[in-house]
Design a protein around this motif. Sequence first.
Motif, mmCIF file in Angstrom:
data_model
loop_
_atom_site.group_PDB
_atom_site.id
_atom_site.type_symbol
_atom_site.label_atom_id
_atom_site.label_comp_id
_atom_site.label_asym_id
_atom_site.label_seq_id
_atom_site.Cartn_x
_atom_site.Cartn_y
_atom_site.Cartn_z
ATOM 1 N N ASP A 82 2.252 12.566 38.215
ATOM 2 C CA ASP A 82 2.153 11.115 38.330
ATOM 3 C C ASP A 82 1.074 10.472 37.460
ATOM 4 O O ASP A 82 0.350 9.585 37.912
ATOM 5 N N SER A 83 0.962 10.900 36.194
ATOM 6 C CA SER A 83 0.085 10.205 35.250
ATOM 7 C C SER A 83 0.890 9.883 33.997
ATOM 8 O O SER A 83 1.933 10.475 33.738
ATOM 9 N N THR A 84 0.393 8.908 33.230
ATOM 10 C CA THR A 84 1.077 8.462 32.015
ATOM 11 C C THR A 84 0.065 8.341 30.887
ATOM 12 O O THR A 84 -1.020 7.796 31.072
ATOM 13 N N ILE A 85 0.456 8.836 29.720
ATOM 14 C CA ILE A 85 -0.335 8.650 28.501
ATOM 15 C C ILE A 85 0.292 7.494 27.735
ATOM 16 O O ILE A 85 1.496 7.498 27.466
ATOM 17 N N GLU A 86 -0.521 6.488 27.396
ATOM 18 C CA GLU A 86 -0.052 5.340 26.632
ATOM 19 C C GLU A 86 -0.544 5.470 25.203
ATOM 20 O O GLU A 86 -1.744 5.637 24.960
ATOM 21 N N LEU A 87 0.384 5.394 24.252
ATOM 22 C CA LEU A 87 0.045 5.486 22.835
ATOM 23 C C LEU A 87 0.497 4.217 22.121
ATOM 24 O O LEU A 87 1.633 3.775 22.278
ATOM 25 N N ASN A 88 -0.413 3.663 21.325
ATOM 26 C CA ASN A 88 -0.144 2.495 20.504
ATOM 27 C C ASN A 88 -0.283 2.894 19.043
ATOM 28 O O ASN A 88 -0.705 4.012 18.737
ATOM 29 N N GLY A 90 -1.237 4.110 15.557
ATOM 30 C CA GLY A 90 -2.423 4.830 15.100
ATOM 31 C C GLY A 90 -2.942 5.840 16.105
ATOM 32 O O GLY A 90 -3.968 6.464 15.866
ATOM 33 N N GLN A 91 -2.237 6.019 17.225
ATOM 34 C CA GLN A 91 -2.675 6.964 18.259
ATOM 35 C C GLN A 91 -1.663 8.090 18.415
ATOM 36 O O GLN A 91 -0.456 7.892 18.234
ATOM 37 N N GLY A 92 -2.177 9.273 18.773
ATOM 38 C CA GLY A 92 -1.316 10.425 18.964
ATOM 39 C C GLY A 92 -1.830 11.310 20.070
ATOM 40 O O GLY A 92 -2.947 11.140 20.559
ATOM 41 N N VAL A 93 -0.998 12.274 20.470
ATOM 42 C CA VAL A 93 -1.372 13.225 21.510
ATOM 43 C C VAL A 93 -0.536 14.494 21.344
ATOM 44 O O VAL A 93 0.597 14.441 20.852
ATOM 45 N N THR A 94 -1.117 15.616 21.757
ATOM 46 C CA THR A 94 -0.385 16.877 21.808
ATOM 47 C C THR A 94 -0.054 17.185 23.259
ATOM 48 O O THR A 94 -0.945 17.169 24.115
ATOM 49 N N ILE A 95 1.209 17.442 23.529
ATOM 50 C CA ILE A 95 1.669 17.825 24.860
ATOM 51 C C ILE A 95 1.737 19.352 24.891
ATOM 52 O O ILE A 95 2.415 19.971 24.066
ATOM 53 N N THR A 96 1.041 19.944 25.842
ATOM 54 C CA THR A 96 0.933 21.392 25.961
ATOM 55 C C THR A 96 2.259 22.004 26.406
ATOM 56 O O THR A 96 2.941 21.456 27.278
ATOM 57 N N LYS A 97 2.596 23.132 25.799
ATOM 58 C CA LYS A 97 3.826 23.826 26.195
ATOM 59 C C LYS A 97 3.832 24.090 27.696
ATOM 60 O O LYS A 97 2.787 24.297 28.315
ATOM 61 N N GLY A 98 5.026 24.023 28.281
ATOM 62 C CA GLY A 98 5.196 24.273 29.703
ATOM 63 C C GLY A 98 4.945 23.074 30.606
ATOM 64 O O GLY A 98 5.184 23.152 31.803
ATOM 65 N N LEU A 99 4.476 21.955 30.044
ATOM 66 C CA LEU A 99 4.166 20.768 30.849
ATOM 67 C C LEU A 99 5.396 19.858 30.939
ATOM 68 O O LEU A 99 5.928 19.406 29.913
ATOM 69 N N MET A 100 5.842 19.578 32.146
ATOM 70 C CA MET A 100 6.972 18.682 32.361
ATOM 71 C C MET A 100 6.541 17.266 31.963
ATOM 72 O O MET A 100 5.476 16.793 32.372
ATOM 73 N N HIS A 101 7.372 16.599 31.149
ATOM 74 C CA HIS A 101 7.040 15.259 30.673
ATOM 75 C C HIS A 101 8.312 14.454 30.404
ATOM 76 O O HIS A 101 9.390 15.016 30.249
ATOM 77 N N ARG A 102 8.135 13.121 30.354
ATOM 78 C CA ARG A 102 9.236 12.203 30.056
ATOM 79 C C ARG A 102 8.728 11.138 29.092
ATOM 80 O O ARG A 102 7.958 10.255 29.471
ATOM 81 N N PRO A 103 9.161 11.175 27.840
ATOM 82 C CA PRO A 103 8.804 10.111 26.895
ATOM 83 C C PRO A 103 9.631 8.853 27.154
ATOM 84 O O PRO A 103 10.789 8.925 27.570
ATOM 85 N N ARG A 104 9.017 7.700 26.898
ATOM 86 C CA ARG A 104 9.747 6.439 26.994
ATOM 87 C C ARG A 104 9.091 5.395 26.105
ATOM 88 O O ARG A 104 7.906 5.491 25.783
ATOM 89 N N ALA A 105 9.875 4.413 25.738
ATOM 90 C CA ALA A 105 9.396 3.335 24.871
ATOM 91 C C ALA A 105 9.921 2.010 25.417
ATOM 92 O O ALA A 105 11.132 1.797 25.432
ATOM 93 N N PRO A 106 9.021 1.117 25.873
ATOM 94 C CA PRO A 106 9.465 -0.159 26.435
ATOM 95 C C PRO A 106 10.068 -1.113 25.399
ATOM 96 O O PRO A 106 10.777 -2.054 25.758
#
Length: 124
Positions: A82-88, A90-106
């Motif tokens: 139940d957390s969200t990473i917000e990227l605008n 010029g920003q980036g992030v690495t998602i670690t293998k094995g981590l359940m995630h859902r990308p979305r774009a409003p």
Amino acid sequence: METEYNYVTKLDVKFDHLERIDIPQMVKECKDKWFNQTLTKVNDSVVRVGIVEGEYHWHKHDKDDEFFFVLEGQFLIDLEGDSTIELNPGQGVTITKGLMHRPRAPKKTVILMVETSAIQPTGD
């Protein structure tokens, strides 16, 4: 039985080494809501462009990390727990293998991704 998703994912390498890559032109021509194209191969990894709007499904990659970098728009990555990473832009992030995630774009968003060439984009 493999699940079908309403995404356009092109795993072919569109540009050879030393060939110019024109992201704004690709964005201009894109009519799909969730489009991924492999741009080029760099050693054992690939660089992909995503032109996306809406939600992807929850998934994970058991053997591969993923890097996301926003060029335009806003990209949200929901994480298990139940957390969200917000990227605008010029920003980036690495998602670690094995981590359940859902990308979305409003709204329409353009991202670059770096991942291994063997990754299954829809998850393991």
